[in-house]
Design an enzyme around this catalytic site. Sequence first.
Site, PDB file in Angstrom:
ATOM      1  N   SER A  60     -21.742  23.026  16.339  1.00  0.00           N
ATOM      2  CA  SER A  60     -22.504  23.197  17.476  1.00  0.00           C
ATOM      3  C   SER A  60     -22.086  22.258  18.694  1.00  0.00           C
ATOM      4  O   SER A  60     -22.472  22.194  19.651  1.00  0.00           O
ATOM      5  CB  SER A  60     -23.878  22.810  17.115  1.00  0.00           C
ATOM      6  OG  SER A  60     -23.905  21.309  16.639  1.00  0.00           O
ATOM      7  N   LYS A 102     -25.817  15.703  18.392  1.00  0.00           N
ATOM      8  CA  LYS A 102     -25.871  16.201  19.713  1.00  0.00           C
ATOM      9  C   LYS A 102     -25.756  15.272  20.843  1.00  0.00           C
ATOM     10  O   LYS A 102     -25.496  14.022  20.670  1.00  0.00           O
ATOM     11  CB  LYS A 102     -27.229  16.653  19.844  1.00  0.00           C
ATOM     12  CG  LYS A 102     -27.790  17.709  18.379  1.00  0.00           C
ATOM     13  CD  LYS A 102     -26.907  18.988  18.497  1.00  0.00           C
ATOM     14  CE  LYS A 102     -27.400  19.933  17.455  1.00  0.00           C
ATOM     15  NZ  LYS A 102     -26.417  21.007  16.984  1.00  0.00           N
TER      16      LYS A 102
END
Length: 255
Positions: A60, A102
């Site tokens: 991701s 993230k």
Amino acid sequence: MGESTTRTAPRGAGTNKGPVGSRAGQRLSGLAVALGLVLFLGGFGWAALVYRPYTVPTGSMTPTIGVGDRVLAQRVDGSAVRRGDVVVFHDKTWVQNSAVVKRVVAVGGDTVSCCKQGKLTVNGKEIDEPYLKGGVAEITNFPTVKVPEGRLFLLGDERQGSLDSTAHLTDAASGTVPRSAVDARVDAVIWPMKGMLQRPTGFEVFGALSQPGPLRTMVLLIAVGAVLVLAGGAYGPIAKRMGGSRARTEPARAR
């Protein structure tokens, strides 16, 4: 009649040099080894206190961080996090008992939306994100989100399929996480050796960016310490070899 005299070397003459080098050289080599050990072990000890290693299990965050990459993240308080930082956090509403990595794209008070001409928009400004593949935010459009105070809006650098804030928009907090959930800020990818993360200059319009941690200083201390230990340890064998060479050549000169 002349008397024959025999000159004798003063007692102790020549004892400062021998097959293992001068006493001063031995002392300096010992000092180098001791100092090198202090720097080497001190650098590792400092790093253990300030940084934590993590392995990123998903893609991701590609291309910035690949699947299985090993990263070093500086322990920081959530209040120190700024836009553009790549952070490690825990939030049970996202993943149970697992760290998540993230990028922070908006903080409390910001208004964030996507996309305008392929770019993320924060507070009405289009954000350049060169760390994205192709520099374009290929992501499904999401509605405008007003980030609550004390919370963060986070996205993966691989915008398609990333389980980030966009996957939790229906939550009560509109996909945001509290600053208190942040454990650390990623400074570098150490395996494979990609080095320090680049500063996300697209967010400079909102103020100063976070500065890198002391990782470079720690690496320098460890490297200098290793060189001093190796150099100090090598002095004895080198001096012994050189002393032996002198001993073999001096009798030949006396003939």
